[in-house]
Design an enzyme around this catalytic site. Structure first.
Site, PDB file in Angstrom:
ATOM      1  CB  SER A 157      -0.939   0.019   1.216  1.00 57.05           C
ATOM      2  OG  SER A 157      -0.230   0.291   2.403  1.00 57.05           O
ATOM      3  CE  LYS A 195      -2.512   1.905   4.606  1.00 56.49           C
ATOM      4  NZ  LYS A 195      -1.782   0.700   4.999  1.00 56.49           N
TER       5      LYS A 195
END
Length: 237
Positions: A157, A195
């Protein structure tokens, strides 16, 4: 190493089967762990099965078998009725205290030994930081001030930020972050993910660097910053 929620669920199943010989229903598990939906129970059951603590028996409803318990489990620690168990404190879902970095070689201070504390998800969140599995040596000028630890990346990701599956990220131990920082975020005291940190009004956004993944929005009380990315190590085979 299990997260706090995984250990709570495992002990709940174990104690219920000792009492009645029948595993609890998913609704009972959901209520016992105070979760909002049964999807969280499905995720915890899958994680326990993958780690070899339980086994789902085929072709039988609600059929679970407890294969083993955590090494630190003591039979004297019993869940209370209504289930709010006493759980032995440890590295369940959060980093253990990290010792200050030390020179890898006293005669050569250009490299520092940093503990590797398990894996971190760059994708769908996985179980949070575990325990010191081994140490790696990194250039001293990568670290700067503060305490540091390393995590092995699983998932894709963050590929547009140059972070790939199998990389090792170097993290400065901190509980604060600025907008745009890449952080280790602990969600609901259960799952950790790597993230980019953003704020959306009063909420916190965990932003992927891959268009295949959606930005996830959480209330501020659901996310804890566990560290900030300061470097990366990649091995080529």
């Amino acid at each position: 190493m299990l997260t706090r929620k995984q250990q709570e669920l495992l002990l709940f199943i174990h104690e219920r089967m000792k009492e009645s010989g029948v595993p609890p229903s998913f609704d009972e598990m959901k209520d016992a762990l105070d979760l909002a939906s049964k999807s969280g129970i499905h995720r915890l059951i899958t994680a326990l099965e993958e780690r070899g603590f339980i086994r789902r028996l085929p072709n039988r409803a609600r059929a679970l078998e407890v294969i083993k318990l955590p090494e630190a489990y003591s039979p004297s620690i019993q869940p209370r009725r209504g289930f709010s168990p006493s759980v032995i404190e440890g590295s369940l879902g959060k980093p253990q205290p990290v010792a200050p970095p030390k020179p890898a070689n006293e005669d050569n201070h250009t490299s520092i030994s940093v503990p590797v504390m398990g894996r971190i998800a760059a994708g769908v969140p996985i179980s949070a930081i575990q325990q010191n599995t081994h140490d790696i040596t990194v250039p001293a000028d990568m670290l700067g001030n503060g305490e540091h630890y390393a995590l092995e990346v699983k998932g894709d990701s963050m590929i547009e930020a140059g972070i790939f599956d199998g990389d090792t990220v170097i993290i400065r131990n901190t509980n604060t972050a600025n907008a745009g920082d890449i952080v280790v975020a602990l969600v609901d005291d259960e799952e950790a993910t790597l993230k980019r940190f953003r704020r959306k009004g009063a909420s916190i956004a965990l932003e992927a660097a891959n268009p295949a993944y959606e930005t996830r929005i959480f209330g501020p009380d659901r996310v804890k910053v566990q560290g900030k990315l300061v470097g990366l190590i990649r091995r080529y085979h």
